[in-house]
Design a protein around this motif. Structure first.
Motif, mmCIF file in Angstrom:
data_model
loop_
_atom_site.group_PDB
_atom_site.id
_atom_site.type_symbol
_atom_site.label_atom_id
_atom_site.label_comp_id
_atom_site.label_asym_id
_atom_site.label_seq_id
_atom_site.Cartn_x
_atom_site.Cartn_y
_atom_site.Cartn_z
ATOM 1 N N ARG A 1 -8.694 12.085 -17.228
ATOM 2 C CA ARG A 1 -7.757 11.150 -17.843
ATOM 3 C C ARG A 1 -7.014 10.362 -16.768
ATOM 4 O O ARG A 1 -6.817 10.841 -15.667
ATOM 5 N N LEU B 1 -11.255 7.987 -18.092
ATOM 6 C CA LEU B 1 -11.112 6.842 -17.206
ATOM 7 C C LEU B 1 -12.497 6.253 -16.942
ATOM 8 O O LEU B 1 -13.439 6.979 -16.636
ATOM 9 N N HIS C 1 -9.623 2.898 -19.978
ATOM 10 C CA HIS C 1 -9.928 4.196 -20.556
ATOM 11 C C HIS C 1 -10.605 3.997 -21.902
ATOM 12 O O HIS C 1 -10.519 2.946 -22.515
#
Length: 112
Positions: free
Chosen positions: A68, A77, A60
């Motif tokens: 996310r 991500l 991330h």
């Protein structure tokens, strides 16, 4: 073959080198590692789109908005390869060495 990520991404090490030179480097490396003379390598008819296995890393980026990671308060991500000499992930959206199946799979994952 050129890749827009070459030079930053650590996924490939030879795409900036002419194909004949890549084969010769690989032949010399094999000879050195095996400690025997390796004959000239047989070139592939395809200089791009030949890999059927592609391994990516996922992580991330804390500063980017977007989807996310499940259960994470971290940023967007991303999928890619590590930057040269580090564990920083370079997001990859093109991969000219891969055959169409991995390309479609990854494209679908990004779209999903």
């Amino acid at each position: 073959m050129q890749c827009k990520h070459f030079g930053v991404c650590g996924g490939c090490t030879l795409p900036g080198v002419a194909y004949a030179q890549q084969l010769e480097k690989k032949r010399r490396d094999l000879s050195r590692l095996l400690r025997l003379e390796v004959p000239p390598l047989v070139p592939s008819p395809a200089e791009a789109g030949f890999r059927s296995k592609v391994a990516f890393v996922f992580g991330h980026t804390p500063q980017s908005p977007g989807p996310r990671a499940r259960g994470s308060s971290a940023g967007r991500l991303v999928m890619g390869h590590y930057a040269i000499g580090s564990q920083r992930i370079i997001p990859i959206d093109v991969f000219p060495h891969a055959i169409e199946v991995p390309k479609r799979s990854v494209s679908s994952a990004y779209a999903g």
